[in-house]
Design a protein around this motif. Structure first.
Motif, PDB file in Angstrom:
ATOM      1  N   GLU A 127      10.139  18.098 -15.500  1.00 38.22           N
ATOM      2  CA  GLU A 127       9.290  17.132 -14.791  1.00 38.22           C
ATOM      3  C   GLU A 127       9.313  15.743 -15.432  1.00 38.22           C
ATOM      4  OE1 GLU A 127       7.260  17.183 -11.946  1.00 38.22           O
ATOM      5  OE2 GLU A 127       8.124  19.119 -11.422  1.00 38.22           O
ATOM      6  N   ARG A 128       9.416  15.675 -16.749  1.00 44.75           N
ATOM      7  CA  ARG A 128       9.430  14.362 -17.416  1.00 44.75           C
ATOM      8  C   ARG A 128      10.607  13.522 -16.955  1.00 44.75           C
ATOM      9  NH1 ARG A 128       8.919  17.147 -22.892  1.00 44.75           N
ATOM     10  NH2 ARG A 128      11.062  17.261 -22.298  1.00 44.75           N
ATOM     11  N   ARG A 129      11.745  14.151 -16.694  1.00 49.47           N
ATOM     12  CA  ARG A 129      12.931  13.402 -16.262  1.00 49.47           C
ATOM     13  C   ARG A 129      12.825  12.930 -14.819  1.00 49.47           C
ATOM     14  NH1 ARG A 129      18.377  16.259 -18.115  1.00 49.47           N
ATOM     15  NH2 ARG A 129      19.276  14.327 -17.325  1.00 49.47           N
ATOM     16  N   LEU A 130      11.840  13.445 -14.099  1.00 49.31           N
ATOM     17  CA  LEU A 130      11.655  13.025 -12.713  1.00 49.31           C
ATOM     18  C   LEU A 130      10.754  11.800 -12.604  1.00 49.31           C
ATOM     19  CD1 LEU A 130      11.209  16.450 -10.908  1.00 49.31           C
ATOM     20  CD2 LEU A 130      13.308  15.161 -11.340  1.00 49.31           C
ATOM     21  N   ARG A 131      10.081  11.456 -13.685  1.00 52.28           N
ATOM     22  CA  ARG A 131       9.156  10.314 -13.671  1.00 52.28           C
ATOM     23  C   ARG A 131       9.943   9.019 -13.559  1.00 52.28           C
ATOM     24  NH1 ARG A 131       6.140  13.753 -12.230  1.00 52.28           N
ATOM     25  NH2 ARG A 131       4.610  14.748 -13.549  1.00 52.28           N
ATOM     26  N   THR A 132       9.522   8.194 -12.646  1.00 50.57           N
ATOM     27  CA  THR A 132      10.203   6.930 -12.393  1.00 50.57           C
ATOM     28  C   THR A 132       9.212   5.927 -11.831  1.00 50.57           C
ATOM     29  OG1 THR A 132      12.172   5.960 -11.378  1.00 50.57           O
ATOM     30  CG2 THR A 132      10.905   7.482 -10.030  1.00 50.57           C
ATOM     31  N   ARG A 133       9.612   4.689 -11.793  1.00 59.54           N
ATOM     32  CA  ARG A 133       8.807   3.628 -11.192  1.00 59.54           C
ATOM     33  C   ARG A 133       9.550   3.133  -9.958  1.00 59.54           C
ATOM     34  NH1 ARG A 133       4.018   4.081 -12.576  1.00 59.54           N
ATOM     35  NH2 ARG A 133       3.711   2.172 -11.423  1.00 59.54           N
ATOM     36  N   LEU A 134       8.849   3.047  -8.848  1.00 60.40           N
ATOM     37  CA  LEU A 134       9.446   2.530  -7.623  1.00 60.40           C
ATOM     38  C   LEU A 134       9.615   1.020  -7.664  1.00 60.40           C
ATOM     39  CD1 LEU A 134       7.499   4.641  -4.963  1.00 60.40           C
ATOM     40  CD2 LEU A 134       9.839   4.989  -5.777  1.00 60.40           C
ATOM     41  N   CYS A 135       8.726   0.358  -8.399  1.00 67.44           N
ATOM     42  CA  CYS A 135       8.730  -1.105  -8.426  1.00 67.44           C
ATOM     43  C   CYS A 135       9.002  -1.615  -9.829  1.00 67.44           C
ATOM     44  CB  CYS A 135       7.385  -1.646  -7.941  1.00 67.44           C
ATOM     45  SG  CYS A 135       7.066  -1.235  -6.222  1.00 67.44           S
ATOM     46  N   VAL A 136       9.533  -2.815  -9.899  1.00 66.24           N
ATOM     47  CA  VAL A 136       9.804  -3.447 -11.170  1.00 66.24           C
ATOM     48  C   VAL A 136       8.500  -3.656 -11.927  1.00 66.24           C
ATOM     49  CG1 VAL A 136      10.735  -5.510 -12.306  1.00 66.24           C
ATOM     50  CG2 VAL A 136      11.881  -4.562 -10.289  1.00 66.24           C
ATOM     51  N   THR A 137       7.492  -4.148 -11.221  1.00 64.84           N
ATOM     52  CA  THR A 137       6.160  -4.271 -11.804  1.00 64.84           C
ATOM     53  C   THR A 137       5.303  -3.181 -11.195  1.00 64.84           C
ATOM     54  OG1 THR A 137       5.548  -5.877 -10.116  1.00 64.84           O
ATOM     55  CG2 THR A 137       6.323  -6.754 -12.204  1.00 64.84           C
ATOM     56  N   PRO A 138       4.315  -2.673 -11.915  1.00 64.15           N
ATOM     57  CA  PRO A 138       3.503  -1.575 -11.377  1.00 64.15           C
ATOM     58  C   PRO A 138       2.929  -1.916 -10.007  1.00 64.15           C
ATOM     59  CG  PRO A 138       2.976  -1.944 -13.672  1.00 64.15           C
ATOM     60  CD  PRO A 138       3.897  -3.055 -13.266  1.00 64.15           C
ATOM     61  N   ALA A 139       3.082  -0.951  -9.107  1.00 62.84           N
ATOM     62  CA  ALA A 139       2.570  -1.136  -7.734  1.00 62.84           C
ATOM     63  C   ALA A 139       1.072  -0.973  -7.705  1.00 62.84           C
ATOM     64  CB  ALA A 139       3.233  -0.137  -6.801  1.00 62.84           C
ATOM     65  N   HIS A 172       9.650  -6.338  -1.718  1.00 61.82           N
ATOM     66  CA  HIS A 172       8.442  -5.689  -2.216  1.00 61.82           C
ATOM     67  C   HIS A 172       8.527  -5.292  -3.689  1.00 61.82           C
ATOM     68  CE1 HIS A 172       7.791  -5.777   2.036  1.00 61.82           C
ATOM     69  NE2 HIS A 172       8.760  -4.917   2.240  1.00 61.82           N
ATOM     70  N   ASP A 173       9.397  -5.956  -4.440  1.00 61.61           N
ATOM     71  CA  ASP A 173       9.537  -5.720  -5.878  1.00 61.61           C
ATOM     72  C   ASP A 173      10.086  -4.322  -6.191  1.00 61.61           C
ATOM     73  OD1 ASP A 173       9.420  -7.041  -8.318  1.00 61.61           O
ATOM     74  OD2 ASP A 173       7.427  -6.302  -8.785  1.00 61.61           O
ATOM     75  N   VAL A 174      10.735  -3.678  -5.217  1.00 59.01           N
ATOM     76  CA  VAL A 174      11.329  -2.355  -5.428  1.00 59.01           C
ATOM     77  C   VAL A 174      12.419  -2.468  -6.490  1.00 59.01           C
ATOM     78  CG1 VAL A 174      12.735  -0.539  -4.359  1.00 59.01           C
ATOM     79  CG2 VAL A 174      10.771  -1.484  -3.134  1.00 59.01           C
ATOM     80  N   ASP A 175      12.408  -1.556  -7.438  1.00 59.62           N
ATOM     81  CA  ASP A 175      13.391  -1.542  -8.527  1.00 59.62           C
ATOM     82  C   ASP A 175      14.657  -0.824  -8.064  1.00 59.62           C
ATOM     83  OD1 ASP A 175      14.767  -1.609 -10.895  1.00 59.62           O
ATOM     84  OD2 ASP A 175      13.378  -0.310 -11.990  1.00 59.62           O
ATOM     85  N   GLN A 219       0.843  -1.205   0.000  1.00 55.18           N
ATOM     86  CA  GLN A 219       0.000   0.000   0.000  1.00 55.18           C
ATOM     87  C   GLN A 219       0.878   1.253   0.000  1.00 55.18           C
ATOM     88  OE1 GLN A 219      -2.131  -1.040   3.610  1.00 55.18           O
ATOM     89  NE2 GLN A 219      -4.064  -1.134   2.470  1.00 55.18           N
ATOM     90  N   THR A 220       1.962   1.217   0.752  1.00 54.37           N
ATOM     91  CA  THR A 220       2.887   2.349   0.804  1.00 54.37           C
ATOM     92  C   THR A 220       3.463   2.628  -0.578  1.00 54.37           C
ATOM     93  OG1 THR A 220       3.482   1.940   3.109  1.00 54.37           O
ATOM     94  CG2 THR A 220       5.079   3.157   1.780  1.00 54.37           C
ATOM     95  N   LEU A 221       3.934   1.595  -1.243  1.00 54.84           N
ATOM     96  CA  LEU A 221       4.531   1.771  -2.567  1.00 54.84           C
ATOM     97  C   LEU A 221       3.504   2.231  -3.596  1.00 54.84           C
ATOM     98  CD1 LEU A 221       6.889  -1.314  -2.449  1.00 54.84           C
ATOM     99  CD2 LEU A 221       7.606   1.094  -2.550  1.00 54.84           C
ATOM    100  N   THR A 222       2.300   1.688  -3.522  1.00 52.00           N
ATOM    101  CA  THR A 222       1.238   2.095  -4.453  1.00 52.00           C
ATOM    102  C   THR A 222       0.886   3.561  -4.245  1.00 52.00           C
ATOM    103  OG1 THR A 222       0.353  -0.148  -4.565  1.00 52.00           O
ATOM    104  CG2 THR A 222      -1.143   1.643  -5.179  1.00 52.00           C
ATOM    105  N   PHE A 223       0.711   3.979  -2.997  1.00 53.48           N
ATOM    106  CA  PHE A 223       0.359   5.362  -2.684  1.00 53.48           C
ATOM    107  C   PHE A 223       1.491   6.310  -3.086  1.00 53.48           C
ATOM    108  CE2 PHE A 223      -1.172   8.315   1.004  1.00 53.48           C
ATOM    109  CZ  PHE A 223      -1.756   9.174   0.094  1.00 53.48           C
ATOM    110  N   ALA A 224       2.728   5.949  -2.733  1.00 52.85           N
ATOM    111  CA  ALA A 224       3.870   6.800  -3.082  1.00 52.85           C
ATOM    112  C   ALA A 224       4.007   6.914  -4.597  1.00 52.85           C
ATOM    113  CB  ALA A 224       5.154   6.246  -2.463  1.00 52.85           C
ATOM    114  N   GLN A 225       3.794   5.823  -5.330  1.00 59.95           N
ATOM    115  CA  GLN A 225       3.882   5.867  -6.787  1.00 59.95           C
ATOM    116  C   GLN A 225       2.819   6.783  -7.373  1.00 59.95           C
ATOM    117  OE1 GLN A 225       6.337   4.136  -8.873  1.00 59.95           O
ATOM    118  NE2 GLN A 225       5.557   5.893 -10.018  1.00 59.95           N
ATOM    119  N   GLN A 226       1.611   6.700  -6.842  1.00 60.12           N
ATOM    120  CA  GLN A 226       0.534   7.572  -7.314  1.00 60.12           C
ATOM    121  C   GLN A 226       0.901   9.044  -7.115  1.00 60.12           C
ATOM    122  OE1 GLN A 226      -3.138   7.019  -5.171  1.00 60.12           O
ATOM    123  NE2 GLN A 226      -4.179   8.650  -6.262  1.00 60.12           N
TER     124      GLN A 226
END
Length: 161
Positions: free
Chosen positions: A149-161, A123-126, A45-52
């Motif tokens: 801003e586009r260069r700041l976009r990243t994924r916290l997890c290998v698979t979508p959280a 937790h599948d963190v990348d 839930q933490t990773l999903t919320f932070a990713q959002q």
């Protein structure tokens, strides 16, 4: 001496509203929704919320969510959560135009993520992707490049959280 808001334990707390980059606004202003100080979510839930929040350009709020996991989570995972929180606040500093602060926090984040055991793919963190992204951003900051801003976009997890 300036009087500061304090919680029941005497820790400094500010109830002032904040803008989307986490900067305090004048009392009575309308700011973005605050992350509760006592937020407790499970890791996914933490990773999903932070990713959002990161996807919405709210790196400061993502930092607060990740910081709650760092402070409330399992001791064995604190270095991971601390690295993720520092990564998000590094992004916040870029958004605020603070290259020096961004570089400092992104270097700390990278060091924490690198030091976290590679075989503990929690937790599948990348980790590898975040380390590489932090390095890329630090190199750009050191070169005096503008980071949009586009260069700041990243994924916290290998698979979508």
């Amino acid at each position: 001496m300036i009087s500061r808001d304090r919680d029941a334990a005497g820790r400094a707390r500010s109830d002032r509203p904040r803008d989307r980059l986490g900067r305090p606004l004048p009392p009575g202003s309308v700011g973005v929704a605050r992350i509760p100080d006592d937020l407790e979510l499970d890791p996914q839930q933490t990773l999903t919320f932070a990713q959002q929040l990161l996807d919405d350009g709210l790196a400061f709020n993502a930092h607060e969510v990740l910081e709650a996991a760092w402070k409330n989570g399992a001791v064995a995972e604190r270095m991971l959560w601390q690295g993720l929180a520092q990564y998000a606040v590094g992004l916040t500093h870029i958004q605020r135009g603070n290259a020096k602060g961004a570089g400092t926090l992104l270097r700390r984040a990278r060091q924490r993520l690198e030091a976290y055991p590679a075989n503990a793919q929690q937790h599948d963190v990348d980790r590898a992707g975040l380390i590489a992204h932090a390095r890329e951003l630090v190199d750009a900051l050191d070169a005096g490049e503008s980071i949009d801003e586009r260069r700041l976009r990243t994924r916290l997890c290998v698979t979508p959280a």
